[in-house]
Design a protein around this motif. Structure first.
Motif, PDB file in Angstrom:
ATOM      1  N   ALA A   1     -17.837   2.373  -8.853  1.00  0.00           N
ATOM      2  CA  ALA A   1     -18.757   3.948  -8.679  1.00  0.00           C
ATOM      3  C   ALA A   1     -17.619   4.701  -8.033  1.00  0.00           C
ATOM      4  CB  ALA A   1     -19.982   3.646  -7.899  1.00  0.00           C
ATOM      5  N   ARG A   2     -16.813   4.261  -6.834  1.00  0.00           N
ATOM      6  CA  ARG A   2     -15.824   5.092  -6.430  1.00  0.00           C
ATOM      7  C   ARG A   2     -14.739   5.371  -7.228  1.00  0.00           C
ATOM      8  NH1 ARG A   2     -14.840   1.759  -2.590  1.00  0.00           N
ATOM      9  NH2 ARG A   2     -16.445   2.086  -1.276  1.00  0.00           N
ATOM     10  N   VAL A   3     -14.319   4.861  -7.796  1.00  0.00           N
ATOM     11  CA  VAL A   3     -13.162   5.080  -9.044  1.00  0.00           C
ATOM     12  C   VAL A   3     -13.741   6.042  -9.809  1.00  0.00           C
ATOM     13  CG1 VAL A   3     -11.531   4.524 -10.686  1.00  0.00           C
ATOM     14  CG2 VAL A   3     -11.776   3.005  -8.420  1.00  0.00           C
ATOM     15  N   ALA A   4     -14.990   5.948 -10.429  1.00  0.00           N
ATOM     16  CA  ALA A   4     -15.703   6.688 -11.463  1.00  0.00           C
ATOM     17  C   ALA A   4     -15.694   8.219 -10.782  1.00  0.00           C
ATOM     18  CB  ALA A   4     -16.744   6.043 -11.896  1.00  0.00           C
TER      19      ALA A   4
ATOM     20  N   PHE B   1       0.764  -1.190  -0.009  1.00  0.00           N
ATOM     21  CA  PHE B   1      -0.031  -0.018   0.001  1.00  0.00           C
ATOM     22  C   PHE B   1       1.015   1.201  -0.006  1.00  0.00           C
ATOM     23  CE2 PHE B   1      -2.300  -3.404   2.124  1.00  0.00           C
ATOM     24  CZ  PHE B   1      -3.628  -3.197   1.488  1.00  0.00           C
ATOM     25  N   GLY B   2       0.665   2.068  -0.873  1.00  0.00           N
ATOM     26  CA  GLY B   2       1.363   3.428  -0.757  1.00  0.00           C
ATOM     27  C   GLY B   2       0.991   4.341  -2.110  1.00  0.00           C
ATOM     28  N   GLY B   3       2.299   5.192  -2.490  1.00  0.00           N
ATOM     29  CA  GLY B   3       1.847   6.262  -3.312  1.00  0.00           C
ATOM     30  C   GLY B   3       1.804   7.645  -2.705  1.00  0.00           C
ATOM     31  N   GLY B   4       2.262   7.781  -1.301  1.00  0.00           N
ATOM     32  CA  GLY B   4       2.137   8.930  -0.496  1.00  0.00           C
ATOM     33  C   GLY B   4       0.735   9.240   0.254  1.00  0.00           C
TER      34      GLY B   4
ATOM     35  N   LEU C   1      -3.281   5.877  -7.930  1.00  0.00           N
ATOM     36  CA  LEU C   1      -2.511   4.620  -8.150  1.00  0.00           C
ATOM     37  C   LEU C   1      -2.273   4.231  -9.509  1.00  0.00           C
ATOM     38  CD1 LEU C   1      -4.384   2.437  -5.431  1.00  0.00           C
ATOM     39  CD2 LEU C   1      -2.284   3.287  -5.389  1.00  0.00           C
ATOM     40  N   ARG C   2      -3.155   4.338 -10.404  1.00  0.00           N
ATOM     41  CA  ARG C   2      -2.908   4.120 -11.876  1.00  0.00           C
ATOM     42  C   ARG C   2      -1.694   4.966 -12.319  1.00  0.00           C
ATOM     43  NH1 ARG C   2      -8.530   4.779 -12.622  1.00  0.00           N
ATOM     44  NH2 ARG C   2      -8.106   6.613 -14.215  1.00  0.00           N
ATOM     45  N   LYS C   3      -1.588   6.108 -11.931  1.00  0.00           N
ATOM     46  CA  LYS C   3      -0.471   6.861 -12.373  1.00  0.00           C
ATOM     47  C   LYS C   3       0.842   6.453 -12.045  1.00  0.00           C
ATOM     48  CE  LYS C   3       0.792  11.871 -12.721  1.00  0.00           C
ATOM     49  NZ  LYS C   3       0.871  11.893 -14.262  1.00  0.00           N
TER      50      LYS C   3
ATOM     51  N   ILE D   1      -4.104   7.892   0.344  1.00  0.00           N
ATOM     52  CA  ILE D   1      -4.616   6.942   1.521  1.00  0.00           C
ATOM     53  C   ILE D   1      -5.993   6.392   1.142  1.00  0.00           C
ATOM     54  CG2 ILE D   1      -5.265   6.867   3.796  1.00  0.00           C
ATOM     55  CD1 ILE D   1      -3.056   8.967   4.406  1.00  0.00           C
ATOM     56  N   ALA D   2      -6.869   6.988   0.657  1.00  0.00           N
ATOM     57  CA  ALA D   2      -8.117   6.898   0.373  1.00  0.00           C
ATOM     58  C   ALA D   2      -8.183   5.672  -0.812  1.00  0.00           C
ATOM     59  CB  ALA D   2      -9.251   7.912   0.149  1.00  0.00           C
ATOM     60  N   GLU D   3      -7.358   5.783  -1.769  1.00  0.00           N
ATOM     61  CA  GLU D   3      -7.450   5.020  -2.793  1.00  0.00           C
ATOM     62  C   GLU D   3      -6.841   3.543  -2.452  1.00  0.00           C
ATOM     63  OE1 GLU D   3      -5.693   6.242  -6.711  1.00  0.00           O
ATOM     64  OE2 GLU D   3      -6.709   8.454  -6.505  1.00  0.00           O
TER      65      GLU D   3
END
Length: 483
Positions: free
Chosen positions: A472-475, A93-96, A323-325, A100-102
């Motif tokens: 739906a959350r990601v959208a 889990f990470g990315g800064g 996260l995709r980035k 956090i929510a993602e």
């Protein structure tokens, strides 16, 4: 006499009421299930399983068990296949802080794919993950059981964030003391800037403190040195490959002395691998009780990005935009490779993957783990474990052996086989009901009818809702980001 009467009265008050029927009381009964005995690689048909709280109370022939228990809920398995909950033993889990929510939103994806326990191998959000671990245990947050290393031990100013920086033995001791205070589940040690001698010291001290250890082995050390220091698991199959390199010690010494760079050391290690010689090293791993987590899927994705760019993967709809980035840096790096480098990438993956059955033959326990999470492009939380299992079978394991890697190996590594790893009375009520037989076809693990997580039934409708909620959350995040 008064004292005896008081004791009897207390017992009567505290004892649970006995139903008038004389039957036992449970929360859930699963009827007419075909239990998959993973350890013995066999099927046990027409069984009933009774759970209460987070524990399995009874298991046996349906005709016997069903008449002995009253339960609040009942599920007819319809002769489907019941297995222990799956464990993904290598996630991140990470990315800064902005993500956090993602990251937290990934937790239901694991459950929706039958994964009831994950081993967090540390990212740059270790303290958030430890908080989630506690919230999940207390029932305040939905997700798989989290077992975490907390912040990993590293050197000074490492490449990776979220670490405990150490430059001396005293600082290693302080780091381990901090991890003990955090009640981490194991210790992760990596090699970005950590001095080789401190890597070995950290492994020894962590083991002395009662922790299992895992990590990335410094190029200046041999696999054997890490194993002798007490490393509990080798993460990523390419590290295990070094056991088959006769000149590994000379290569490590040349690198430590600065006579060769990392690229040259890697080239010599790759070229020096000998599968016949490797068996000796693999048997040594088995003798020392060292497990190996291959993380094949992540390696395969990067190796073959020239053939599959994953731009149209449906699963991207479940991964947040931030996260995709994070996927981009590996993609961009792979895109810079020459045709010769791409071909070498393919060949190296195939050589590495071929090690899998040799490890199994040598007696090494294979742990199923994905390396899914931030940075690791298109290696998706949840479905990634099923992709990993498919590769295990493609490269030489039987479906039963692959299934054991995600149901029994994780509990064995943590010393928890007394509570997990089989569908038996007294074990944890973490279960997955499959439509097909996974001993016959490992792809059956993908077709999930229901999941029982810590005793709570999640039927197919619940699992579908988890996935639709995640989408739906990601959208919504994409819309907010202008995507």
């Amino acid at each position: 006499m008064k004292k005896l009467f008081a004791i009897l009265l207390t017992v009567l008050v505290l004892a649970p009421p006995v139903p008038a029927t004389g039957k036992g009381q449970g929360d859930l009964i699963i009827r007419h299930a075909t239990i998959v005995d993973v350890e013995k690689e066999r099927l046990i048909p027409d069984q009933a399983v009774v759970t209460a709280g987070d524990k399995i109370l009874a298991v046996g022939p349906d005709a016997e068990i069903a008449g002995e228990w009253n339960t609040a809920r009942s599920l007819d398995a319809g002769n489907r296949y019941l297995i222990p909950g799956l464990w993904d033993m290598h996630v991140h889990f990470g990315g800064g802080p902005a993500l956090i929510a993602e990251n937290q939103a990934l937790l239901p994806l694991y459950v929706a794919h039958g994964i009831t326990t994950v081993r967090d191998c540390s990212g740059d959000l270790p303290y958030d993950v430890l908080s989630w671990r506690q919230q999940i245990a207390e029932g305040k947050l939905f997700g798989p059981t989290l077992l975490s290393s907390g912040p990993k031990i590293e050197g000074i100013k490492p490449v990776w964030k979220g670490t405990l920086e150490t430059g001396s033995e005293a600082e290693v001791d302080q780091a381990i003391a901090k991890l003990k205070d955090m009640k981490v589940d194991f210790v992760k040690i990596t090699d970005s800037t950590l001095k080789p001698e401190l890597f070995l010291y950290a492994v020894k001290q962590a083991r002395a403190a009662g922790f299992n250890t895992s990590g990335h082995i410094p190029m200046a050390l041999t696999l054997g040195q890490a194993v002798e220091a007490g490393l509990s698991s080798v993460e990523h199959l390419d590290y295990a490959l070094n056991a088959g390199v006769k000149d590994e010690a000379a290569i490590a010494a040349d690198y430590a002395a600065g006579r060769i760079d990392r690229a040259e050391a890697s080239r010599r290690l790759d070229q020096g691998y000998d599968p016949v010689f490797a068996m000796q090293g693999f048997r040594h791993l088995a003798e020392k009780g060292v497990f190996v987590t291959p993380t094949l899927n992540g390696s395969r994705i990067i190796a073959y990005l020239d053939r599959e760019d994953h731009a149209n993967d449906e699963y991207l709809a479940y991964i947040g935009p931030g996260l995709r980035k994070t996927y981009e840096w590996r993609v961009q790096r792979a895109a810079k490779a020459t045709p010769e480098q791409v071909q070498a990438r393919h060949e190296q993956f195939e050589v590495t993957a071929a090690v899998l059955p040799l490890l199994r033959k040598a007696g090494v326990t294979i742990i199923g783990g994905t390396d899914a999470g931030f940075l690791n492009s298109f290696n998706y939380p949840g479905i990634g474990l099923h992709d990993e299992l498919a590769l295990y079978v493609r490269y030489g394991l039987t479906p039963a052996q692959a299934l054991a890697s995600v149901t029994r190996a994780g509990p064995a590594w943590f010393g928890k086989l007394d509570r997990y790893g089989s569908v038996t009375a007294g074990k944890a009520a973490d279960l997955v009901l499959l439509n097909g037989n996974p001993l016959e076809d490992i792809a059956a693990t993908r077709a999930i009818h229901a999941v029982v997580l810590r005793g709570k039934l999640q039927d197919r409708g619940d699992l579908d809702n988890m996935m639709s909620d995640a989408r739906a959350r990601v959208a919504a995040w994409d819309k907010a980001a202008g995507g």
